[in-house]
Design a protein around this motif. Structure first.
Motif, PDB file in Angstrom:
ATOM      1  N   ILE A   5      29.882  25.376  34.375  1.00  0.00           N
ATOM      2  CA  ILE A   5      29.163  26.615  34.603  1.00  0.00           C
ATOM      3  C   ILE A   5      27.880  26.873  33.739  1.00  0.00           C
ATOM      4  N   SER A   6      27.039  27.605  34.093  1.00  0.00           N
ATOM      5  CA  SER A   6      25.854  28.004  33.422  1.00  0.00           C
ATOM      6  C   SER A   6      26.114  28.909  32.155  1.00  0.00           C
ATOM      7  N   HIS A   7      25.292  28.635  31.303  1.00  0.00           N
ATOM      8  CA  HIS A   7      25.548  29.284  29.972  1.00  0.00           C
ATOM      9  C   HIS A   7      25.378  30.833  30.474  1.00  0.00           C
ATOM     10  N   GLU A   8      24.685  31.446  31.002  1.00  0.00           N
ATOM     11  CA  GLU A   8      24.674  32.882  31.574  1.00  0.00           C
ATOM     12  C   GLU A   8      25.946  33.346  31.875  1.00  0.00           C
ATOM     13  N   ARG A  12      28.596  35.948  30.363  1.00  0.00           N
ATOM     14  CA  ARG A  12      29.166  37.029  30.996  1.00  0.00           C
ATOM     15  C   ARG A  12      30.674  37.235  31.191  1.00  0.00           C
ATOM     16  N   LEU A  13      31.275  36.156  31.241  1.00  0.00           N
ATOM     17  CA  LEU A  13      32.754  35.992  31.253  1.00  0.00           C
ATOM     18  C   LEU A  13      33.287  36.168  29.943  1.00  0.00           C
ATOM     19  N   ASN A  14      32.535  35.842  29.016  1.00  0.00           N
ATOM     20  CA  ASN A  14      33.015  36.125  27.523  1.00  0.00           C
ATOM     21  C   ASN A  14      32.821  37.778  27.232  1.00  0.00           C
ATOM     22  N   ASP A  15      31.972  38.303  27.636  1.00  0.00           N
ATOM     23  CA  ASP A  15      31.441  39.760  27.468  1.00  0.00           C
ATOM     24  C   ASP A  15      32.587  40.391  28.257  1.00  0.00           C
ATOM     25  N   ARG A  18      36.097  40.254  26.696  1.00  0.00           N
ATOM     26  CA  ARG A  18      35.909  41.055  25.406  1.00  0.00           C
ATOM     27  C   ARG A  18      36.095  42.585  25.629  1.00  0.00           C
ATOM     28  N   LYS A  19      35.547  42.981  26.616  1.00  0.00           N
ATOM     29  CA  LYS A  19      35.531  44.328  26.972  1.00  0.00           C
ATOM     30  C   LYS A  19      36.825  44.737  27.345  1.00  0.00           C
ATOM     31  N   GLN A  20      37.588  43.984  28.103  1.00  0.00           N
ATOM     32  CA  GLN A  20      38.896  43.924  28.755  1.00  0.00           C
ATOM     33  C   GLN A  20      40.012  43.868  27.692  1.00  0.00           C
ATOM     34  N   GLY A  21      39.589  43.298  26.585  1.00  0.00           N
ATOM     35  CA  GLY A  21      40.535  42.712  25.527  1.00  0.00           C
ATOM     36  C   GLY A  21      41.422  41.834  25.786  1.00  0.00           C
ATOM     37  N   ILE A  22      41.189  40.900  26.519  1.00  0.00           N
ATOM     38  CA  ILE A  22      41.949  39.804  27.078  1.00  0.00           C
ATOM     39  C   ILE A  22      41.113  38.557  26.958  1.00  0.00           C
ATOM     40  N   VAL A  24      39.633  34.869  28.054  1.00  0.00           N
ATOM     41  CA  VAL A  24      38.816  34.298  29.144  1.00  0.00           C
ATOM     42  C   VAL A  24      39.766  33.743  30.258  1.00  0.00           C
ATOM     43  N   ASP A  25      40.854  32.961  29.653  1.00  0.00           N
ATOM     44  CA  ASP A  25      41.809  32.524  30.687  1.00  0.00           C
ATOM     45  C   ASP A  25      42.298  33.493  31.241  1.00  0.00           C
ATOM     46  N   ALA A  26      42.797  34.513  30.825  1.00  0.00           N
ATOM     47  CA  ALA A  26      43.521  35.554  31.653  1.00  0.00           C
ATOM     48  C   ALA A  26      42.671  36.331  32.348  1.00  0.00           C
ATOM     49  N   LEU A  27      41.378  36.591  32.100  1.00  0.00           N
ATOM     50  CA  LEU A  27      40.437  37.166  32.963  1.00  0.00           C
ATOM     51  C   LEU A  27      40.322  36.213  34.259  1.00  0.00           C
ATOM     52  N   LEU A  28      39.908  34.968  34.016  1.00  0.00           N
ATOM     53  CA  LEU A  28      39.752  34.011  35.053  1.00  0.00           C
ATOM     54  C   LEU A  28      41.104  34.151  36.011  1.00  0.00           C
ATOM     55  N   GLU A  29      42.430  33.929  35.494  1.00  0.00           N
ATOM     56  CA  GLU A  29      43.658  34.204  36.210  1.00  0.00           C
ATOM     57  C   GLU A  29      43.430  35.716  37.027  1.00  0.00           C
ATOM     58  N   ARG A  30      43.246  36.631  36.308  1.00  0.00           N
ATOM     59  CA  ARG A  30      43.135  37.915  37.159  1.00  0.00           C
ATOM     60  C   ARG A  30      42.122  37.696  38.238  1.00  0.00           C
ATOM     61  N   LEU A  31      40.707  37.206  37.997  1.00  0.00           N
ATOM     62  CA  LEU A  31      39.844  37.208  39.082  1.00  0.00           C
ATOM     63  C   LEU A  31      40.371  36.264  40.347  1.00  0.00           C
ATOM     64  N   MET A  32      41.082  35.148  39.903  1.00  0.00           N
ATOM     65  CA  MET A  32      41.658  34.584  40.801  1.00  0.00           C
ATOM     66  C   MET A  32      42.608  35.041  41.903  1.00  0.00           C
ATOM     67  N   SER A  33      43.534  35.798  41.222  1.00  0.00           N
ATOM     68  CA  SER A  33      44.571  36.492  41.925  1.00  0.00           C
ATOM     69  C   SER A  33      44.039  37.545  42.890  1.00  0.00           C
ATOM     70  N   GLU A  34      43.232  38.411  42.307  1.00  0.00           N
ATOM     71  CA  GLU A  34      42.567  39.426  42.965  1.00  0.00           C
ATOM     72  C   GLU A  34      41.820  38.798  44.411  1.00  0.00           C
ATOM     73  N   ARG A  35      41.098  37.847  44.070  1.00  0.00           N
ATOM     74  CA  ARG A  35      40.353  37.103  45.190  1.00  0.00           C
ATOM     75  C   ARG A  35      41.320  36.518  46.384  1.00  0.00           C
ATOM     76  N   GLY A  36      42.604  36.064  45.701  1.00  0.00           N
ATOM     77  CA  GLY A  36      43.678  35.694  46.652  1.00  0.00           C
ATOM     78  C   GLY A  36      44.192  36.673  47.457  1.00  0.00           C
ATOM     79  N   ALA A  37      44.555  38.050  46.726  1.00  0.00           N
ATOM     80  CA  ALA A  37      44.809  38.884  47.466  1.00  0.00           C
ATOM     81  C   ALA A  37      43.908  39.635  48.479  1.00  0.00           C
ATOM     82  N   THR A  38      42.603  39.690  48.211  1.00  0.00           N
ATOM     83  CA  THR A  38      41.706  40.101  49.031  1.00  0.00           C
ATOM     84  C   THR A  38      41.732  39.126  50.331  1.00  0.00           C
ATOM     85  N   ALA A  39      41.589  37.964  50.133  1.00  0.00           N
ATOM     86  CA  ALA A  39      41.682  36.967  51.263  1.00  0.00           C
ATOM     87  C   ALA A  39      42.843  37.136  52.030  1.00  0.00           C
TER      88      ALA A  39
END
Length: 71
Positions: A5-8, A12-15, A18-22, A24-39
């Motif tokens: 992935i790009s540095h930018e 953004r993922l790190n920020d 950090r905002k959510q207090g989790i 990066v792995d947990a954030l990515l899992e959450r994003l993937m599961s939300e995408r799966g639910a939407t699909a």
């Protein structure tokens, strides 16, 4: 598994993590599961279905209907 992935995007993922207090792995899992639910809700494919509105016939579309340069 690793993904290039790009540095930018990495910043953004790190920020966001950090905002959510989790982590990066947990954030990515959450994003993937939300995408799966939407699909899943959208049905076959990953794009949601758009309602088709049957508004009836509108008649011919003329230049004078769009532009004010014709008297």
């Amino acid at each position: 598994m690793s993904v290039e992935i790009s540095h930018e995007t990495e910043v953004r993922l790190n920020d966001e993590a950090r905002k959510q207090g989790i982590s990066v792995d947990a954030l990515l899992e959450r994003l993937m599961s939300e995408r799966g639910a939407t699909a899943h809700v959208a049905g076959n494919g990953s794009t949601p279905r758009v309602p088709i509105l049957h508004l009836g016939a509108m008649g011919d579309l003329h230049r004078r209907d769009i532009y004010d340069d014709v008297p």
